[in-house]
Design a protein around this motif. Sequence first.
Motif, PDB file in Angstrom:
ATOM      1  N   LEU A  61       0.835  -1.201   0.000  1.00  0.00           N
ATOM      2  CA  LEU A  61       0.000   0.000   0.000  1.00  0.00           C
ATOM      3  C   LEU A  61       0.870   1.251   0.000  1.00  0.00           C
ATOM      4  CD1 LEU A  61      -2.816   1.323   0.248  1.00  0.00           C
ATOM      5  CD2 LEU A  61      -2.559   1.168   2.728  1.00  0.00           C
ATOM      6  N   SER A  62       1.902   1.257   0.846  1.00  0.00           N
ATOM      7  CA  SER A  62       2.803   2.411   0.919  1.00  0.00           C
ATOM      8  C   SER A  62       3.490   2.645  -0.420  1.00  0.00           C
ATOM      9  CB  SER A  62       3.853   2.191   2.014  1.00  0.00           C
ATOM     10  OG  SER A  62       3.244   1.956   3.263  1.00  0.00           O
ATOM     11  N   THR A  63       3.918   1.561  -1.063  1.00  0.00           N
ATOM     12  CA  THR A  63       4.601   1.684  -2.356  1.00  0.00           C
ATOM     13  C   THR A  63       3.674   2.268  -3.423  1.00  0.00           C
ATOM     14  OG1 THR A  63       6.005  -0.219  -1.828  1.00  0.00           O
ATOM     15  CG2 THR A  63       5.808   0.403  -4.151  1.00  0.00           C
ATOM     16  N   ALA A  64       2.445   1.761  -3.493  1.00  0.00           N
ATOM     17  CA  ALA A  64       1.507   2.224  -4.521  1.00  0.00           C
ATOM     18  C   ALA A  64       1.184   3.704  -4.352  1.00  0.00           C
ATOM     19  CB  ALA A  64       0.229   1.386  -4.465  1.00  0.00           C
ATOM     20  N   VAL A  65       0.852   4.113  -3.124  1.00  0.00           N
ATOM     21  CA  VAL A  65       0.465   5.505  -2.890  1.00  0.00           C
ATOM     22  C   VAL A  65       1.660   6.438  -3.092  1.00  0.00           C
ATOM     23  CG1 VAL A  65      -0.429   7.127  -1.189  1.00  0.00           C
ATOM     24  CG2 VAL A  65      -1.384   4.822  -1.326  1.00  0.00           C
ATOM     25  N   SER A  66       2.839   6.054  -2.602  1.00  0.00           N
ATOM     26  CA  SER A  66       4.019   6.911  -2.717  1.00  0.00           C
ATOM     27  C   SER A  66       4.412   7.122  -4.176  1.00  0.00           C
ATOM     28  CB  SER A  66       5.190   6.301  -1.942  1.00  0.00           C
ATOM     29  OG  SER A  66       4.877   6.160  -0.574  1.00  0.00           O
ATOM     30  N   LEU A  67       4.445   6.035  -4.962  1.00  0.00           N
ATOM     31  CA  LEU A  67       4.798   6.159  -6.372  1.00  0.00           C
ATOM     32  C   LEU A  67       3.809   7.056  -7.111  1.00  0.00           C
ATOM     33  CD1 LEU A  67       5.917   2.565  -7.437  1.00  0.00           C
ATOM     34  CD2 LEU A  67       7.318   4.633  -7.398  1.00  0.00           C
ATOM     35  N   LEU A  68       2.540   6.915  -6.793  1.00  0.00           N
ATOM     36  CA  LEU A  68       1.518   7.732  -7.451  1.00  0.00           C
ATOM     37  C   LEU A  68       1.752   9.215  -7.194  1.00  0.00           C
ATOM     38  CD1 LEU A  68      -1.152   7.900  -9.031  1.00  0.00           C
ATOM     39  CD2 LEU A  68      -2.354   7.640  -6.853  1.00  0.00           C
ATOM     40  N   LEU A  69       2.034   9.567  -5.940  1.00  0.00           N
ATOM     41  CA  LEU A  69       2.204  10.976  -5.598  1.00  0.00           C
ATOM     42  C   LEU A  69       3.501  11.545  -6.157  1.00  0.00           C
ATOM     43  CD1 LEU A  69       0.870  11.145  -1.939  1.00  0.00           C
ATOM     44  CD2 LEU A  69      -0.289  11.661  -4.061  1.00  0.00           C
ATOM     45  N   VAL A  70       4.571  10.757  -6.120  1.00  0.00           N
ATOM     46  CA  VAL A  70       5.836  11.227  -6.694  1.00  0.00           C
ATOM     47  C   VAL A  70       5.669  11.493  -8.188  1.00  0.00           C
ATOM     48  CG1 VAL A  70       8.211  10.560  -7.236  1.00  0.00           C
ATOM     49  CG2 VAL A  70       7.293  10.124  -4.953  1.00  0.00           C
ATOM     50  N   TRP A  71       4.952  10.603  -8.870  1.00  0.00           N
ATOM     51  CA  TRP A  71       4.724  10.793 -10.308  1.00  0.00           C
ATOM     52  C   TRP A  71       3.909  12.057 -10.579  1.00  0.00           C
ATOM     53  CZ3 TRP A  71      -0.225   9.621 -12.831  1.00  0.00           C
ATOM     54  CH2 TRP A  71      -0.200   9.909 -14.202  1.00  0.00           C
ATOM     55  N   ILE A  72       2.805  12.225  -9.850  1.00  0.00           N
ATOM     56  CA  ILE A  72       1.938  13.385 -10.089  1.00  0.00           C
ATOM     57  C   ILE A  72       2.684  14.687  -9.825  1.00  0.00           C
ATOM     58  CG2 ILE A  72      -0.080  14.624  -9.214  1.00  0.00           C
ATOM     59  CD1 ILE A  72      -1.396  11.909  -8.730  1.00  0.00           C
ATOM     60  N   THR A  73       3.485  14.719  -8.755  1.00  0.00           N
ATOM     61  CA  THR A  73       4.165  15.950  -8.369  1.00  0.00           C
ATOM     62  C   THR A  73       5.253  16.350  -9.361  1.00  0.00           C
ATOM     63  OG1 THR A  73       3.759  15.424  -6.050  1.00  0.00           O
ATOM     64  CG2 THR A  73       5.417  17.098  -6.515  1.00  0.00           C
ATOM     65  N   ASN A  74       5.990  15.363  -9.897  1.00  0.00           N
ATOM     66  CA  ASN A  74       7.164  15.676 -10.720  1.00  0.00           C
ATOM     67  C   ASN A  74       6.906  15.631 -12.216  1.00  0.00           C
ATOM     68  OD1 ASN A  74       8.897  16.017  -8.473  1.00  0.00           O
ATOM     69  ND2 ASN A  74       9.113  13.798  -8.285  1.00  0.00           N
ATOM     70  N   ALA A  75       5.828  14.968 -12.641  1.00  0.00           N
ATOM     71  CA  ALA A  75       5.549  14.886 -14.081  1.00  0.00           C
ATOM     72  C   ALA A  75       5.270  16.275 -14.642  1.00  0.00           C
ATOM     73  CB  ALA A  75       4.357  13.971 -14.338  1.00  0.00           C
TER      74      ALA A  75
END
Length: 558
Positions: free
Chosen positions: A222-236
């Motif tokens: 769960l931590s991996t899925a949510v963290s990757l999603l937010l990192v992608w949204i913030t930096n894309a």
Amino acid sequence: MATSTSASTDATPPAPPAPMSRRKVLEALSGLLLGMFVSMLAATVVSTSLPVIVHDLQGDQTVFTWVVTATLLTTAISTPIWGKLADLFDRKLLIQLALALFVLATAAAGFSQDAATLIAFRAVQGLGAGGLAALSQVLMADIISPRERGRYMGLFGAVMALATVGGPLLGGFITDGIGWRWNFFVAIPFAIAAFVILQRTLHVPRVRRGKVRIDYLGIVLLSTAVSLLLVWITNAGKNYDWWSVETGLMVGGVVVATALFIVVELRSREPLIPLSLFRNRTFTLSVIASIATGLAMFGAAVFLGQYMQMSRGATPAEAGLLTIPMMGGLLVTSILIGQLISRFGRWKAYMIGGALSLIAGSVLLSTLHYDTPYPLVALYMFLLGAGVGATMQNLVLVVQNTAKPEEMGAASSGVTFFRSLGGTIGVSVMGAALASSVADGFVRYRDAIGAALAPLGDAGLAVAAQLQSGTLPAVNTLPDGVRVIVEDIYAQGIAHSFLFAVPLAIISFIAIVFLPNRPLTRMTTTERLAAGEADLATFTASEGMESIPASGKGTVER
């Protein structure tokens, strides 16, 4: 399962818990309310000072977003973990641990010397905040029935008002007076008092379980899925293109981690989020509605304060005053609707009205300009706040009304988790949209900014260097001609970011419309557990249920 004829003859059932008097309920609530106040105060007291904090730490708009998102991310991830632990361990001890973790991390954040350190401590702060959010809801269900909770909404409303209105005001005056670092220390005395009061006044039955199993793999996935999603949204769109190898890797990671999480939860004996909860129509629709509520609540709290300072030239203290209408709308509707629900036992019409108010507020805030008359801005904020106040807590309430007593922690924290997740993703998306819009705005108005700075000579060159650095500018210190342009750039960006809340608000309205309109029970979780142990929960005769004393007046409504 025993039948209604055999339950009373086979064995003596366990004695049901004695109903709590109003005085005992208030005593038990005092520590919970103070704990809630501490967490809300620590969060809101820095809201109006964030532009100053990020400017002092040489951060840009991305840093501003991550200072908020880091807390929301760990809050979202940890909420279902705390909720599951509440079904396994002593809930009183858990909320005290969450409170201690929250306050220690908050105090440590006050010593930050750079943006990365501040973000790290804010992330740890979110771990404690997730516990306070989840456990307070579970403990309230232990001592107050859904039908009777409206009687106490005035107390919750007073705490929310004091923290949400007083916090930004206090933070603004502290920042203007003695410096922003003291915003992180102000909650410590209240936290100590809350810890002591919880120890003395909160008395709930301890959960007795045999062998405890914790879903560690589910937590990691769960931590991996949510963290990757937010990192992608913030930096894309900034560090890499939306359509790029990095995007493919991160989105693919999110999909894989989510799929594995679902498989693990289906196979686990003690799943972190029991997927069987989604068979409950009330839970599923409440989760969908909570996502939009979280986006509106967290997004507005973050970006309206920034709008007041970056687009209207307000100081932190003034920004706190200017955002009062939103908090006033939240306070008025949460108290009023809570009382109406408790008196009449009906909730759906109020929540539908709140969802419509949420849509209206989101649409109107997307039209903001730097010179929009303040009375109109106040009206827009009030409508958004009223929508949040009418839906936020009541979505948890209707889920607790239908959830199994032994899954109360997981069900309550599940709704809170998706609300936090919606807020976290929403703030990230809004922040990314704002950063992109601001960058485009500075390019679009480059000639106008240059013309305004040219007569200033060396001073103009210094201002130009500051704006080109990407650091969040101190707008109220800029020269007049440049300030108006920068205010307009940020106003357009913030208004554009609110457009993302509109479709989710509409989805929330649809979900609430289709929520099953079930009457609220007068039994607390503790009483429902006792009824289940005595097999009286299966009685169809009214006298069977009457043998369990409920905390409210009258019989249990079905």
